[in-house]
Design a protein around this motif. Structure first.
Motif, PDB file in Angstrom:
ATOM      1  N   THR A   1     -17.446 -13.489   6.763  1.00 43.45           N
ATOM      2  CA  THR A   1     -17.029 -12.876   5.502  1.00 43.45           C
ATOM      3  C   THR A   1     -15.707 -13.521   5.093  1.00 43.45           C
ATOM      4  OG1 THR A   1     -15.902 -11.120   6.720  1.00 43.45           O
ATOM      5  CG2 THR A   1     -18.161 -10.669   6.023  1.00 43.45           C
ATOM      6  N   PRO A   2     -15.279 -13.388   3.824  1.00 40.35           N
ATOM      7  CA  PRO A   2     -14.046 -14.047   3.389  1.00 40.35           C
ATOM      8  C   PRO A   2     -12.836 -13.609   4.215  1.00 40.35           C
ATOM      9  CG  PRO A   2     -15.278 -13.250   1.497  1.00 40.35           C
ATOM     10  CD  PRO A   2     -15.949 -12.698   2.723  1.00 40.35           C
ATOM     11  N   LYS A   3     -12.064 -14.615   4.652  1.00 42.15           N
ATOM     12  CA  LYS A   3     -10.911 -14.355   5.516  1.00 42.15           C
ATOM     13  C   LYS A   3      -9.711 -15.183   5.099  1.00 42.15           C
ATOM     14  CE  LYS A   3     -13.756 -13.189   9.354  1.00 42.15           C
ATOM     15  NZ  LYS A   3     -14.925 -13.373   8.488  1.00 42.15           N
ATOM     16  N   VAL A   4      -8.542 -14.736   5.545  1.00 41.65           N
ATOM     17  CA  VAL A   4      -7.295 -15.470   5.392  1.00 41.65           C
ATOM     18  C   VAL A   4      -6.803 -15.820   6.793  1.00 41.65           C
ATOM     19  CG1 VAL A   4      -4.893 -15.363   4.651  1.00 41.65           C
ATOM     20  CG2 VAL A   4      -6.665 -14.302   3.260  1.00 41.65           C
ATOM     21  N   LEU A   5      -6.462 -17.095   6.994  1.00 44.74           N
ATOM     22  CA  LEU A   5      -5.868 -17.548   8.248  1.00 44.74           C
ATOM     23  C   LEU A   5      -4.388 -17.771   7.995  1.00 44.74           C
ATOM     24  CD1 LEU A   5      -6.117 -18.612  11.182  1.00 44.74           C
ATOM     25  CD2 LEU A   5      -6.562 -20.869  10.189  1.00 44.74           C
TER      26      LEU A   5
ATOM     27  N   LEU B   1      -5.643 -13.707  11.717  1.00 50.12           N
ATOM     28  CA  LEU B   1      -6.879 -13.813  10.961  1.00 50.12           C
ATOM     29  C   LEU B   1      -7.171 -12.441  10.362  1.00 50.12           C
ATOM     30  CD1 LEU B   1      -9.207 -15.777  10.275  1.00 50.12           C
ATOM     31  CD2 LEU B   1     -10.419 -14.844  12.247  1.00 50.12           C
ATOM     32  N   PHE B   2      -7.260 -12.396   9.020  1.00 56.56           N
ATOM     33  CA  PHE B   2      -7.501 -11.156   8.295  1.00 56.56           C
ATOM     34  C   PHE B   2      -8.820 -11.215   7.564  1.00 56.56           C
ATOM     35  CE2 PHE B   2      -2.915 -11.370   8.598  1.00 56.56           C
ATOM     36  CZ  PHE B   2      -2.545 -10.072   8.865  1.00 56.56           C
ATOM     37  N   ASP B   3      -9.563 -10.118   7.592  1.00 48.96           N
ATOM     38  CA  ASP B   3     -10.771  -9.989   6.782  1.00 48.96           C
ATOM     39  C   ASP B   3     -10.339  -9.474   5.417  1.00 48.96           C
ATOM     40  OD1 ASP B   3     -13.118  -8.543   5.544  1.00 48.96           O
ATOM     41  OD2 ASP B   3     -14.083  -9.385   7.327  1.00 48.96           O
ATOM     42  N   ILE B   4     -10.681 -10.191   4.356  1.00 49.29           N
ATOM     43  CA  ILE B   4     -10.252  -9.820   3.010  1.00 49.29           C
ATOM     44  C   ILE B   4     -10.924  -8.530   2.554  1.00 49.29           C
ATOM     45  CG2 ILE B   4     -10.304 -10.524   0.579  1.00 49.29           C
ATOM     46  CD1 ILE B   4      -9.921 -13.417   1.560  1.00 49.29           C
ATOM     47  N   GLN B   5     -12.207  -8.386   2.806  1.00 44.64           N
ATOM     48  CA  GLN B   5     -12.943  -7.215   2.320  1.00 44.64           C
ATOM     49  C   GLN B   5     -12.492  -5.917   2.985  1.00 44.64           C
ATOM     50  OE1 GLN B   5     -16.969  -8.486   3.008  1.00 44.64           O
ATOM     51  NE2 GLN B   5     -17.103  -9.531   1.037  1.00 44.64           N
ATOM     52  N   THR B   6     -12.341  -5.943   4.294  1.00 42.36           N
ATOM     53  CA  THR B   6     -11.977  -4.713   5.015  1.00 42.36           C
ATOM     54  C   THR B   6     -10.466  -4.571   5.204  1.00 42.36           C
ATOM     55  OG1 THR B   6     -12.104  -5.757   7.204  1.00 42.36           O
ATOM     56  CG2 THR B   6     -14.138  -4.790   6.297  1.00 42.36           C
ATOM     57  N   GLN B   7      -9.707  -5.627   4.890  1.00 40.15           N
ATOM     58  CA  GLN B   7      -8.258  -5.680   5.094  1.00 40.15           C
ATOM     59  C   GLN B   7      -7.888  -5.436   6.560  1.00 40.15           C
ATOM     60  OE1 GLN B   7      -6.317  -3.149   2.215  1.00 40.15           O
ATOM     61  NE2 GLN B   7      -7.098  -4.330   0.504  1.00 40.15           N
ATOM     62  N   GLU B   8      -8.765  -5.853   7.441  1.00 39.46           N
ATOM     63  CA  GLU B   8      -8.585  -5.655   8.883  1.00 39.46           C
ATOM     64  C   GLU B   8      -7.957  -6.895   9.511  1.00 39.46           C
ATOM     65  OE1 GLU B   8     -11.328  -4.776  12.839  1.00 39.46           O
ATOM     66  OE2 GLU B   8     -12.287  -5.100  10.905  1.00 39.46           O
ATOM     67  N   LEU B   9      -6.983  -6.673  10.403  1.00 42.48           N
ATOM     68  CA  LEU B   9      -6.433  -7.748  11.214  1.00 42.48           C
ATOM     69  C   LEU B   9      -7.409  -7.996  12.354  1.00 42.48           C
ATOM     70  CD1 LEU B   9      -4.174  -9.686  12.102  1.00 42.48           C
ATOM     71  CD2 LEU B   9      -3.151  -7.746  13.328  1.00 42.48           C
TER      72      LEU B   9
ATOM     73  N   LYS C   1     -11.031 -25.489  15.766  1.00 46.59           N
ATOM     74  CA  LYS C   1     -12.472 -25.704  15.602  1.00 46.59           C
ATOM     75  C   LYS C   1     -13.254 -24.427  15.879  1.00 46.59           C
ATOM     76  CE  LYS C   1     -12.639 -30.656  16.392  1.00 46.59           C
ATOM     77  NZ  LYS C   1     -13.090 -31.724  17.287  1.00 46.59           N
ATOM     78  N   GLN C   2     -12.666 -23.510  16.628  1.00 43.89           N
ATOM     79  CA  GLN C   2     -13.317 -22.224  16.904  1.00 43.89           C
ATOM     80  C   GLN C   2     -13.443 -21.378  15.638  1.00 43.89           C
ATOM     81  OE1 GLN C   2     -11.158 -20.189  19.962  1.00 43.89           O
ATOM     82  NE2 GLN C   2     -11.342 -21.876  21.403  1.00 43.89           N
ATOM     83  N   TYR C   3     -12.691 -21.729  14.601  1.00 45.93           N
ATOM     84  CA  TYR C   3     -12.654 -20.946  13.376  1.00 45.93           C
ATOM     85  C   TYR C   3     -13.581 -21.488  12.288  1.00 45.93           C
ATOM     86  CZ  TYR C   3      -8.767 -18.512  15.421  1.00 45.93           C
ATOM     87  OH  TYR C   3      -8.001 -17.762  16.257  1.00 45.93           O
ATOM     88  N   VAL C   4     -14.310 -22.537  12.591  1.00 47.86           N
ATOM     89  CA  VAL C   4     -15.257 -23.098  11.629  1.00 47.86           C
ATOM     90  C   VAL C   4     -16.376 -22.086  11.377  1.00 47.86           C
ATOM     91  CG1 VAL C   4     -16.940 -24.959  11.272  1.00 47.86           C
ATOM     92  CG2 VAL C   4     -14.729 -25.467  12.289  1.00 47.86           C
ATOM     93  N   ASN C   5     -16.803 -21.984  10.152  1.00 50.13           N
ATOM     94  CA  ASN C   5     -17.903 -21.097   9.737  1.00 50.13           C
ATOM     95  C   ASN C   5     -17.588 -19.609   9.893  1.00 50.13           C
ATOM     96  OD1 ASN C   5     -19.532 -23.304   9.054  1.00 50.13           O
ATOM     97  ND2 ASN C   5     -20.190 -23.515  11.175  1.00 50.13           N
ATOM     98  N   LEU C   6     -16.311 -19.240   9.825  1.00 47.63           N
ATOM     99  CA  LEU C   6     -15.953 -17.827   9.861  1.00 47.63           C
ATOM    100  C   LEU C   6     -15.649 -17.290   8.476  1.00 47.63           C
ATOM    101  CD1 LEU C   6     -13.679 -17.402  13.008  1.00 47.63           C
ATOM    102  CD2 LEU C   6     -16.095 -16.901  12.751  1.00 47.63           C
ATOM    103  N   GLY C   7     -15.756 -18.130   7.465  1.00 45.53           N
ATOM    104  CA  GLY C   7     -15.529 -17.673   6.101  1.00 45.53           C
ATOM    105  C   GLY C   7     -14.083 -17.749   5.643  1.00 45.53           C
ATOM    106  N   ILE C   8     -13.282 -18.601   6.263  1.00 49.73           N
ATOM    107  CA  ILE C   8     -11.882 -18.724   5.861  1.00 49.73           C
ATOM    108  C   ILE C   8     -11.821 -19.344   4.467  1.00 49.73           C
ATOM    109  CG2 ILE C   8      -9.672 -19.854   6.357  1.00 49.73           C
ATOM    110  CD1 ILE C   8     -10.487 -19.613   9.358  1.00 49.73           C
ATOM    111  N   VAL C   9     -11.207 -18.594   3.536  1.00 48.58           N
ATOM    112  CA  VAL C   9     -11.096 -19.062   2.157  1.00 48.58           C
ATOM    113  C   VAL C   9      -9.652 -19.401   1.783  1.00 48.58           C
ATOM    114  CG1 VAL C   9     -13.183 -17.879   1.372  1.00 48.58           C
ATOM    115  CG2 VAL C   9     -10.973 -16.694   1.264  1.00 48.58           C
TER     116      VAL C   9
END
Length: 80
Positions: free
Chosen positions: A8-12, A25-33, A68-76
């Motif tokens: 899902t969309p995330k901020v790194l 790493l934050f999930d944008i939709q849930t605002q979860e750390l 590389k572990q963060y590839v395909n996690l939805g980081i926008v």
């Protein structure tokens, strides 16, 4: 990363210094750390080698492998 993270969309967030790099790493939709951690890479240098540029390049390779572990996690977004 120890747990499965949905794509899902995330901020790194990165906190970069010369010895340690912290990130979150934050999930944008849930605002979860989702993750808050750091790495202090200590690249293996040849004995007696005091080349600071070589050390920085080796550190960047260590960090690159970790990220590389963060590839395909939805980081926008990446915030430094």
């Amino acid at each position: 990363m120890s747990k499965q993270i949905k794509n899902t969309p995330k901020v790194l967030g990165l906190d970069i210094s010369t010895k340690t790099i912290g990130w979150s790493l934050f999930d944008i939709q849930t605002q979860e750390l989702l993750e808050l951690t750091h790495i202090s890479p200590r690249p293996k240098m040849d004995k007696g080698d005091d080349d600071k540029l070589k050390e920085l390049i080796l550190k960047s390779e260590v960090i690159g492998e970790k990220l590389k572990q963060y590839v395909n996690l939805g980081i926008v977004r990446v915030v430094i």
